[in-house]
Design an enzyme around this catalytic site. Structure first.
Site, PDB file in Angstrom:
ATOM      1  N   GLU A   1      12.579  23.794 -45.059  1.00 15.80           N
ATOM      2  CA  GLU A   1      11.618  24.658 -44.424  1.00 15.80           C
ATOM      3  C   GLU A   1      11.620  26.509 -44.096  1.00 15.80           C
ATOM      4  OE1 GLU A   1      10.734  22.323 -40.664  1.00 15.80           O
ATOM      5  OE2 GLU A   1       9.685  20.772 -41.940  1.00 15.80           O
TER       6      GLU A   1
ATOM      7  N   CYS B   1       8.306  30.353 -36.887  1.00 19.53           N
ATOM      8  CA  CYS B   1       7.703  30.671 -38.305  1.00 19.53           C
ATOM      9  C   CYS B   1       6.479  30.744 -38.549  1.00 19.53           C
ATOM     10  CB  CYS B   1       8.457  29.968 -39.092  1.00 19.53           C
ATOM     11  SG  CYS B   1       7.648  28.649 -38.192  1.00 19.53           S
TER      12      CYS B   1
ATOM     13  N   ASN C   1      15.555  29.970 -33.736  1.00 16.92           N
ATOM     14  CA  ASN C   1      14.056  30.784 -32.498  1.00 16.92           C
ATOM     15  C   ASN C   1      13.424  29.785 -31.555  1.00 16.92           C
ATOM     16  OD1 ASN C   1      13.444  29.455 -35.450  1.00 16.92           O
ATOM     17  ND2 ASN C   1      11.695  30.524 -34.827  1.00 16.92           N
TER      18      ASN C   1
ATOM     19  N   GLU D   1       7.688  17.431 -43.618  1.00 17.32           N
ATOM     20  CA  GLU D   1       8.559  16.481 -42.705  1.00 17.32           C
ATOM     21  C   GLU D   1       6.683  16.517 -41.879  1.00 17.32           C
ATOM     22  OE1 GLU D   1      12.245  17.078 -41.127  1.00 17.32           O
ATOM     23  OE2 GLU D   1      12.879  18.303 -42.630  1.00 17.32           O
TER      24      GLU D   1
HETATM   25  P1  NAD Z   1      18.796  31.717 -41.391  1.00 18.77           P
HETATM   26  O1  NAD Z   1      18.592  31.761 -42.756  1.00 18.77           O
HETATM   27  O2  NAD Z   1      19.747  32.908 -41.228  1.00 18.77           O
HETATM   28  O3  NAD Z   1      20.265  31.298 -40.744  1.00 18.77           O
HETATM   29  C1  NAD Z   1      19.450  29.452 -40.604  1.00 18.77           C
HETATM   30  C2  NAD Z   1      20.890  28.411 -40.298  1.00 18.77           C
HETATM   31  O4  NAD Z   1      21.603  28.435 -41.407  1.00 18.77           O
HETATM   32  C3  NAD Z   1      22.195  28.624 -39.457  1.00 18.77           C
HETATM   33  O5  NAD Z   1      22.670  27.548 -38.540  1.00 18.77           O
HETATM   34  C4  NAD Z   1      23.065  29.643 -40.162  1.00 18.77           C
HETATM   35  O6  NAD Z   1      24.026  29.622 -39.765  1.00 18.77           O
HETATM   36  C5  NAD Z   1      22.828  28.873 -41.465  1.00 18.77           C
HETATM   37  N1  NAD Z   1      23.638  29.604 -42.308  1.00 18.77           N
HETATM   38  C6  NAD Z   1      23.234  30.838 -43.078  1.00 18.77           C
HETATM   39  N2  NAD Z   1      23.961  31.157 -43.936  1.00 18.77           N
HETATM   40  C7  NAD Z   1      24.127  29.505 -44.671  1.00 18.77           C
HETATM   41  C8  NAD Z   1      25.210  28.793 -45.360  1.00 18.77           C
HETATM   42  N3  NAD Z   1      25.245  30.460 -46.857  1.00 18.77           N
HETATM   43  N4  NAD Z   1      25.026  27.632 -46.027  1.00 18.77           N
HETATM   44  C9  NAD Z   1      24.775  26.860 -44.980  1.00 18.77           C
HETATM   45  N5  NAD Z   1      24.412  27.207 -43.962  1.00 18.77           N
HETATM   46  C10 NAD Z   1      24.081  28.341 -43.758  1.00 18.77           C
HETATM   47  O7  NAD Z   1      17.117  31.484 -40.353  1.00 18.77           O
HETATM   48  P2  NAD Z   1      17.534  31.988 -39.171  1.00 18.77           P
HETATM   49  O8  NAD Z   1      17.834  34.156 -38.832  1.00 18.77           O
HETATM   50  O9  NAD Z   1      18.154  31.786 -38.392  1.00 18.77           O
HETATM   51  O10 NAD Z   1      16.003  31.683 -38.501  1.00 18.77           O
HETATM   52  C11 NAD Z   1      15.210  32.848 -38.172  1.00 18.77           C
HETATM   53  C12 NAD Z   1      14.577  32.111 -39.908  1.00 18.77           C
HETATM   54  O11 NAD Z   1      13.989  30.778 -40.131  1.00 18.77           O
HETATM   55  C13 NAD Z   1      13.063  32.957 -40.458  1.00 18.77           C
HETATM   56  O12 NAD Z   1      12.459  33.011 -41.836  1.00 18.77           O
HETATM   57  C14 NAD Z   1      12.011  31.656 -40.065  1.00 18.77           C
HETATM   58  O13 NAD Z   1      10.735  32.136 -40.680  1.00 18.77           O
HETATM   59  C15 NAD Z   1      12.585  30.704 -40.702  1.00 18.77           C
HETATM   60  N6  NAD Z   1      11.959  29.400 -40.087  1.00 18.77           N
HETATM   61  C16 NAD Z   1      11.544  28.797 -40.605  1.00 18.77           C
HETATM   62  C17 NAD Z   1      10.454  27.708 -40.023  1.00 18.77           C
HETATM   63  C18 NAD Z   1       9.943  26.644 -41.253  1.00 18.77           C
HETATM   64  O14 NAD Z   1       9.409  26.074 -40.222  1.00 18.77           O
HETATM   65  N7  NAD Z   1       9.343  26.973 -41.808  1.00 18.77           N
HETATM   66  C19 NAD Z   1      10.879  27.470 -39.033  1.00 18.77           C
HETATM   67  C20 NAD Z   1      11.353  28.474 -38.143  1.00 18.77           C
HETATM   68  C21 NAD Z   1      12.165  28.855 -38.627  1.00 18.77           C
END
Ligand code: NAD
Length: 486
Positions: free
Chosen positions: A254, A288, A155, A467
């Site tokens: 996060e 997020c 995002n 962080e």
């Molecule tokens: P996601 O969890 O689908 O993917 C994030 C990353 O994890 C990607 O690089 C993906 O390839 C990797 N990944 C997926 N499965 C994995 C596994 N089993 N092992 C290791 N790596 C793996 O998230 P997304 O769809 O890319 O992003 C959206 C989500 O991120 C939303 O839930 C949002 O709330 C969250 N987010 C949180 C923050 C925060 O600061 N709290 C900030 C931005 C986004």
């Protein structure tokens, strides 16, 4: 057609398997590049390079010397501002105004803030008398944690990646970054910048791919990874924490949110509406910290719903470089399907659809893009799925409330605890709410505003750890205690 290679030990490389996957432009659905998927051999090579770099020239640098390199990085990112901007826009379809004001400037600032912080961070030391009448000095030193796996979402690709790489490098670690499969561009480009400014080989590595059975899993399960920092969905974070348990590796997490806004009847109405439009719809709701639940004190309810409806309907969708564009597409077809499934659920659960609820009609050239209408619902119970689950789209449910106690209970009745925004002119009420709400971040009469030195992170299932500023050093370093008798 662009090619996105892995970046290992200072060199761009494909993968032994020859496997690639498509890089899609969310604006029109066209294939704009090929991404080389890292398999186990590439992940092994990246981790080995990162481990070796810790023992080499990088590991011998002093803090001021590391800071000089990081300073050069910020200058070079700013010099190549347009390259980063175009890369980020191509991957995400974000409006130019948003990417140029938020994503890329923060990408550079994320190095600068940790240069400033680490230069002025100290550790404690104590003098004592020993039993035999001599003196002892006990002092703590911060040492780098080692090889850090950095797993990122799509995002805010450059912003969220550098938010981790900045402090990791400032503290003397080396990194292997796994960007989201949807957004490889700026993370790959940063490799060129690292080489240009002379960051030693192996300090910054990039492996492309997916999660399970791909680069994400291979990296987070790797025994030579000393710590894992992750931003993404709570479900993914849970899987990564299980991988981290093997080898007792620390994590910084996060994760997801279902953030609320609380609007009291005594708020500054126009300013509140201005802020809520951003909180609900900015980056097409893919933030997020974005708001998907709005609670409004009853006397203001109808007026606020009407005002937000008007503003949602002025969010013109369009191509990133079009000056009239106020909202871009969602990141992918898969995510569009997910958000639309929630739009359907809301209707099925009996929501009043105040505005939106579907896909906007776009000109022919953009019809293949992953467009979505900003959507507002009212009338649902607190148990409805769009009130309880994270959607990550440009939408919110607005509900009335009467008392502070009632709204506090509603805001806290959720498994997530990332952020809340409270709108009121009563400073006492604002502070009571800030103390009662179970979140990592609470804004009063604002949203998204933050000094990068302050702690950032979520409570409950929104994350583990904080962080930002010195707080990042808790994860990116270990404290070693040294006792000297003399
Ligand atoms: P996601 O969890 O689908 O993917 C994030 C990353 O994890 C990607 O690089 C993906 O390839 C990797 N990944 C997926 N499965 C994995 C596994 N089993 N092992 C290791 N790596 C793996 O998230 P997304 O769809 O890319 O992003 C959206 C989500 O991120 C939303 O839930 C949002 O709330 C969250 N987010 C949180 C923050 C925060 O600061 N709290 C900030 C931005 C986004």
């Amino acid at each position: 057609m662009k090619e996105f290679l892995n970046f290992i030990n200072g060199t761009y490389v494909g993968s032994a398997s020859g496997r690639t996957f498509d890089n899609i432009n969310p604006v029109d659905g066209s294939v704009i590049g090929k991404i080389h998927e890292a398999g186990k051999p590439e992940v092994d090579a990246a981790v080995a390079a990162a481990k070796a770099a810790l023992q080499g020239e990088w590991g011998r640098l002093t803090v001021p010397e590391r800071c000089t390199l990081l300073d050069a990085l910020t200058i070079e990112i700013n010099r190549r501002f347009d390259d980063f901007l175009q890369a980020e826009i191509a991957d995400t379809g974000k409006p130019h105004a948003l990417a140029s004001h938020l994503d890329i400037p923060r990408g550079a600032a994320n190095f600068q803030i940790f240069i400033d912080t680490i230069k002025s961070t100290s550790t404690e030391s104590f003098n004592m008398r020993t039993g035999d009448g001599k003196t002892a000095l006990s002092y703590a030193v911060r040492v780098p944690r080692g090889v850090i796996a950095v797993v990122c979402p799509w995002n805010l690709p450059l912003l969220l990646m550098t938010w981790k790489v900045g402090p990791a490098l400032a503290c003397g670690n080396t990194v292997v970054v796994k960007p989201s499969e949807e957004t490889p561009a700026t993370t790959t480009l940063l490799g060129e910048v690292m080489n240009k400014v002379g960051v030693p080989q192996g300090v910054y590595n990039v492996v492309h791919g997916f999660g399970p059975d791909s680069a994400g899993q291979f990296l987070t399960e790797h025994p030579d990874v000393d710590g894992i920092t992750f931003t993404g969905e709570t479900r993914t974070g849970t899987a990564i924490m299980k991988a981290a348990a093997d080898g007792v590796r620390p994590v910084s997490m996060e994760m997801g949110g279902k953030n609320a806004a609380v609007v009291f009847a005594d708020c500054d109405f126009d300013a509140t509406v201005d802020t809520l439009v951003r909180a609900c719809f900015e980056n097409t709701g893919q933030v997020c910290l974005g708001t998907e639940r709005v609670y409004v004190q009853r006397p203001l309810f109808d007026k606020l719903v009407a005002a937000l409806k008007v503003r949602a309907e002025t969010m013109t969708p369009g191509a990133p470089m079009d000056q009239a564009t106020k909202i871009g597409p969602l990141i992918s077809k898969e995510h569009q399907d997910k958000v639309l499934s929630f739009y359907k659920k809301a209707a099925a659960e009996g929501a009043t659809v105040v505005t939106g609820g579907g896909v906007p009609d776009m000109p022919d050239a953009l019809k293949g893009g992953f467009w979505i209408e900003p959507t507002i619902w009212t009338g649902l119970p607190e148990t409805a799925s769009v009130v309880t689950e994270e959607i990550f789209g440009p939408c919110c449910h607005i509900a009335p409330f009467d008392s502070e106690a009632e709204v506090l209970q509603k805001v806290n009745a959720n498994r997530y605890g990332l952020a809340t925004a409270v709108f009121t002119q009563d400073i006492g009420k604002a502070n009571r709410m800030a103390h009662g709400i179970e979140v990592g971040l609470c804004w009063i009469n604002t949203w998204f505003l933050r000094d990068l030195r302050t702690p950032f992170g979520g409570s409950k299932q929104s994350g583990i750890g904080r962080e930002g500023g010195v707080h990042s050093f808790e994860f990116y370093t270990e404290l070693r205690n040294v006792m000297v008798k003399f």
